[in-house]
Design a protein around this motif. Structure first.
Motif, short mmCIF file in Angstrom:
data_model
loop_
_atom_site.label_atom_id
_atom_site.label_comp_id
_atom_site.label_asym_id
_atom_site.label_seq_id
_atom_site.Cartn_x
_atom_site.Cartn_y
_atom_site.Cartn_z
N CYS A 1 2.33 7.17 12.14
CA CYS A 1 1.08 7.54 11.48
C CYS A 1 -0.10 7.35 12.44
O CYS A 1 -0.25 6.28 13.04
N ARG B 1 -3.13 7.04 11.63
CA ARG B 1 -4.19 6.21 11.02
C ARG B 1 -4.07 4.80 11.59
O ARG B 1 -3.01 4.17 11.52
N CYS C 1 -2.59 1.96 9.56
CA CYS C 1 -1.18 2.06 9.16
C CYS C 1 -0.27 1.44 10.20
O CYS C 1 0.95 1.35 9.98
N CYS D 1 3.13 9.87 5.54
CA CYS D 1 3.10 8.43 5.82
C CYS D 1 3.24 7.69 4.49
O CYS D 1 2.44 7.87 3.58
N CYS E 1 0.01 4.96 3.85
CA CYS E 1 -1.26 5.44 3.31
C CYS E 1 -1.03 6.59 2.32
O CYS E 1 -1.99 7.07 1.71
ZN ZN Z 1 -0.56 6.22 7.28
#
Ligand code: ZN
Ligand code: ZN
Lengths: 257, 363
Positions: free
Chosen positions: A113, A115, A118, A141, A144
């Motif tokens: 991921c 992010r 994450c 994911c 999230c």
């Molecule tokens: Zn994520």
């Protein structure tokens, strides 16, 4: 993508499926069992979806024996890849298919991921539609619970229908231990050390929605699955009061310093 | 090519031209030469003076070197070719020795110093302007999140002091941060961009339409879905937020996290059926991507006052932190900013953790 050309493979040890899943750009696919492919029941309805269906199936199952020109050969190749993808979507929700995809997931074969919060959670491929040629593959994911575009353009052109809308959700139902803990941590936009008001007020509103959800789960006696619940409760909401009104939340933020 | 000095690339442009340094702006020499802009950096950077000279492509200036230069000027008239007085040669050798031993230290100090200056530069008027040009040209890439529709992102740091985190990308559409897609950026210190730049940028250029392109889908069925979603979105947003509202908390409604809210939240399904919140593997994170249909719900100040004015039971001014809205836009009342209880855990210790009201409050 390189074309599979059995004529150059003198010893025939490299079968079509081996070639396909080891081709650059096909890293998201797992190998479909021969048994699964040769059971006609599993292919129900695909004969109308795929051009030159029988030739394509012969190619995929390494029994292709049809003398044709290069254009025809290329057309059959293309159909074979499409057929493989459509069968793949069905195969990966079977017990064996799920297990194979789980192994790939554990190795982060589908990427991690992007992010930041994450923390490199491995992703799973998914489609936003089960209908072929609708939209390209996306990555899901589980931390999230959001969708991301593949980094590589090689992957971004793969049909999402080859993975489908259900597979990634089924995988976590079948293997709940693979569910990552959910996190309440989030990015806080700041300017010169101060929280940006517009973003912070949205974050407080979202935190309120989250607490409402958690309360629904508590009432139903279902685990919320958050790793950092206690900390964040105090941080974001002040007291443990459920269902806080926004104005109250704001008031507590103002007064309790 | 009349002069070789014009052909030689400056340290700054060669630094910015390195692979992985694509996010950097070229800090102007004017900015670096203003001592005020460098306040406090001396103590953070080893071999500060040498590093600064390297950045500005200035020859090292110590007494010996100055003498040398004078010597050289005198000698120029008399000596042609390579032969030089022995005194000059010795000084030159000595300098080369020093450079050879220290060069790598100075080089890394120069990079650190440049990065720290860069963090300040991109929050200055010329710097933020330069970054705006790079942003428009999509030098920083786009948000990887599907529902952000390829919204353009900005490089940011999660920390203002170096050595903590690498550079990240901030998306104004989902207000989240992402790891750059290419690993070559994973050696770039996030402090060189800092925690302020990302948000200050969008406050400064508040007229930018940050929504991203709305045509990510290709197929007909998807296009239809997209149209339906867009209509739903318009219905949910425009209808619910009163039309006369042009700004909430300093942000235009259409620019407040446009990638979030109804139509932009993933709904997990199995064979077409929604996965229930009550399932063990059911959705738990929708809140992260939510946004009220009527975003005036987020005007906590107004809501707060509306309630307080009625019951006349408002807290003492001592408990409140008042910030004037300097530009006196829609709202002439004094804005009240709540002091948040948490002393910022992840932060950099930059002042008391309270909210700001857009650019007006920050100055
Ligand atoms: Zn994520
Ligand atoms: Zn985004």
């Amino acid at each position: 993508m390189d074309d599979f050309n059995s004529e150059t493979d003198s010893d025939y040890t490299s079968y079509w499926r081996d070639w396909f899943i080891s081709s650059r750009g096909n890293e998201y696919f797992c190998e479909i069992d021969e048994e699964y492919l040769t059971d006609r029941f599993n292919l129900t309805g695909l004969n109308t979806e795929v051009q030159y269906y029988q030739h394509a199936l012969d190619l995929v199952t390494d029994v292709f024996d049809f003398d044709c020109d290069d254009d025809m050969r290329e057309a059959i190749e293309k159909s074979a890849r499409h057929l493989y993808g459509l069968v793949h979507a069905r195969y990966i929700v079977t017990t064996r298919g799920l297990a194979k995809m789980l192994e790939k997931f554990k190795k982060s074969d589908f990427g991690k991921c992007p992010r930041v919060l994450c923390e490199a959670q491995p992703l799973l491929p998914m489609g936003q539609s089960d209908v072929a040629n609708t939209s390209p593959v996306k990555l899901y994911c589980a931390r999230c619970e959001d969708l991301y575009n593949p980094k590589s353009s090689r992957h971004a052109i793969i049909d999402g229908a080859y993975f489908g809308t259900s597979f990634h959700n089924i995988l976590f139902q079948v293997y709940p231990a693979m569910l990552p803990p959910k996190s309440q941590r989030r990015y806080e936009p700041r300017v010169f050390g101060f929280r940006v008001h517009a973003a912070a007020s949205l974050a407080r509103w979202q935190a309120d929605e989250r607490e409402k959800m958690k309360e629904r789960l508590r009432v139903a006696r279902i685990e919320t699955g958050f790793e950092d619940e206690d900390e964040e409760d105090e941080d974001d909401l002040g007291e443990e009061d459920e269902e806080m009104e926004l104005a109250d939340a704001f008031e507590s933020a103002v007064v309790q310093h | 090519m009349s002069s070789s000095s014009q052909v030689t690339e400056s340290w700054i442009s060669s630094f910015c031209g390195l692979l992985g340094h694509e996010y950097f702006a070229e800090v102007s020499e004017d900015f670096i030469e203003d001592d005020f802009n460098l306040t406090g950096l001396q103590s953070q950077v080893p071999m500060y003076k040498e590093a600064l000279e390297m950045i500005l492509d200035v020859e090292p200036e110590d007494d010996e070197d100055e003498e040398e230069e004078e010597e050289e000027d005198e000698d120029d008239d008399e000596i042609l070719g390579d032969e030089k007085p022995s005194g000059y040669r010795r000084a030159n050798d000595r300098r080369h020795l020093r450079i050879a031993s220290d060069l790598s230290v100075i080089e890394s100090s120069a990079e650190l110093l440049y990065g720290l200056i860069h963090q300040r530069y991109i929050t200055s008027r010329p710097g933020i302007q330069q970054m705006a040009e790079k942003y428009e040209l999509q030098h920083f890439g786009t948000c990887p999140r599907v529902y952000c529709n390829s919204c353009k992102v900005l490089p940011v740091g999660l920390n203002d002091s170096p050595g903590h985190d690498t550079v990240k990308l901030f998306c104004p559409s989902c207000l989240d941060v992402y790891t750059p897609p290419n690993s070559r950026f994973q050696t770039v210190d996030g402090a060189f961009f800092g925690t302020t730049f990302g948000s200050l940028f969008f406050m400064t250029f508040s007229d930018l339409d940050i929504g991203g392109s709305r045509n990510s889908s290709t197929g007909a069925a998807d296009a239809l879905l997209a149209i339906q979603a867009a209509q739903q979105e318009v219905k949910n947003r425009r209808d619910a937020t009163p039309a006369h509202i042009t700004s909430i908390n300093g942000v235009a409604p259409h620019n407040l996290a446009p990638g979030l809210g109804p139509g932009n939240i993933y709904e997990p399904r199995i064979y077409g059926f929604r996965v229930s919140e009550r399932a063990r593997s059911g959705p738990r994170m929708k809140w992260l991507r939510m946004r009220p249909a009527d975003i005036t719900e987020l005007d906590e100040t107004r809501r707060y006052w509306e309630e307080r004015e009625e019951d006349g039971d408002r807290p003492d001014d001592d408990d409140l932190n008042m910030v004037d809205v300097q530009e006196g836009k829609a709202d002439r009342r004094k804005k009240i900013v709540g002091r948040r209880r948490r002393a910022n855990a992840s932060g950099n210790g930059g002042g008391s953790p309270m909210d700001t009201n857009g650019v007006g409050g920050v100055g």
